[in-house]
Design an enzyme around this catalytic site. Sequence first.
Site, PDB file in Angstrom:
ATOM      1  CG  HIS A   1      49.413  37.481  30.814  1.00  0.00           C
ATOM      2  ND1 HIS A   1      48.367  36.724  31.294  1.00  0.00           N
ATOM      3  CD2 HIS A   1      50.495  36.649  30.749  1.00  0.00           C
ATOM      4  CE1 HIS A   1      48.777  35.481  31.491  1.00  0.00           C
ATOM      5  NE2 HIS A   1      50.067  35.408  31.179  1.00  0.00           N
TER       6      HIS A   1
ATOM      7  CB  CYS B   1      51.067  32.709  32.710  1.00  0.00           C
ATOM      8  SG  CYS B   1      50.780  32.289  30.979  1.00  0.00           S
TER       9      CYS B   1
ATOM     10  CG  ASP C   1      45.698  38.523  30.693  1.00  0.00           C
ATOM     11  OD1 ASP C   1      46.288  38.378  29.600  1.00  0.00           O
ATOM     12  OD2 ASP C   1      45.835  37.732  31.643  1.00  0.00           O
TER      13      ASP C   1
END
Length: 462
Positions: free
Chosen positions: A396, A272, A361
């Site tokens: 994600h 991330c 994602d």
Amino acid sequence: MALARARILAGPCRLNSAWLRGGQAPWRGVGTRVAMTECSCCPLLSVRPQRGLVDEKFRIVLRNLLPKQEVTLRSLHHSEDKDFWEAFGHYISDENGVINVVEDASVGGTYVGRKPMGLLWSMKPIPGSRSGLRLRKKDVFKPLVVTVSVYGGHVSKGFSEIKALATVVTERWYTAPGVQRVDIDEHEVKGTLFLPPGPGPFPGVLDLWGGGGGLVEYRAALLASHGYASLALEYLSPDRLDVKPSYFEKAYQVLQSHHLVAPDRMALLGLCLGACVTLTLVAHSKPQCCVSINGSHVLPVDQSIDQAFLHFNKNVDKMVTDKNNHIIGRNHILPISSDPAQKVAVGSIKCPVLLVVGEDDQSWATLESAEDMTEMMSKAGNDHLLTVLSYPGAGHLIEPPYTPHFRFSNFTFQGSNQKVVLLWGGHTEPHAHAQEDSWEKILLFLQQHLHKSQDFLHQAKL
């Protein structure tokens, strides 16, 4: 050979202790607890290994059933946040009264099909739990305790009101025996260094998590269990958003200069926002390799984290919500800018890069970012350094394998303390596959670029 001793709590029959013997490593330990109802047969439940690393597969076998008997296998975990998580599968024994979860398919439950680790990756909070939960390990020197039980019939609810036919308590660890934890607070750098057992020197990995902030240790602990000196870096907190690139460079140097770290065998790994930092840092430093999990080069952290958030906030109007009021953030960096000044200069990267991409994602436009990075590196002539692992149906939060999938969870934005529910994306089974496959390939990638010889590789493995 370790002998697993079973203690019978109730039931009309006797256990054959010889059947429970297994050739596990001494540190794994044993200690099976079996409970039985009054029935015509006494099920024998085996889980091997009962104590192992979280990324280690286990084998579940159930014997002494009636032929074609319907049963339910259920896993239960009581988290550090005091929430209960469960998964269950419906099975039918063969003509010999045996169920082997590695070979036999679940015909219903939280997972379906031949899924040996489904009792872990399909875990969900039990009915009636708080909403938006996410399971994350805090104390890595205590195990994830998972109780595996068998029930008669195909059961989907009301487990607390039914007596289990047999139960085995298992332990899943992030730290192998001998892993050391060292608090780091020097040169303004804060974090936790995990060191493998042995004299070293070890390859070093700087481990960076995302925008949730705080100090997250469990992936670094697991990397140390595989032979890497791994520094879990703390760089984001509500009162500390002005972190500059020099902070990450100092952290890299702190790890590199440690007396048990091989300074010429260094890697960066980020997820991330941590992946954005990793890509920015790798373009200006000289690690041997780097791993980016669901990040982007479109948000360069070349001034400060605070400036990156300001850039993010400029496009906050692009964020939308789904029908459940879950925030979808992936649009905030779309469309991908054609201006090189708005992106990390990935064309200048000189080391191998592994991109892990979840194609579903919903937090970051990681698939589009990977495509643009590939084009940029191809034009610069360094695309031979790039490997992309792209997973359809994965979201994600691609983490170490066999951990539950979270399509959405509660989240607090740093700086504003605004509490929301973020949609991470992904679907349980393909996401679980992405976690297992990518972790295996990440470890192989690190071995390929950080190990000098097979002798060292064997020494690093536990």
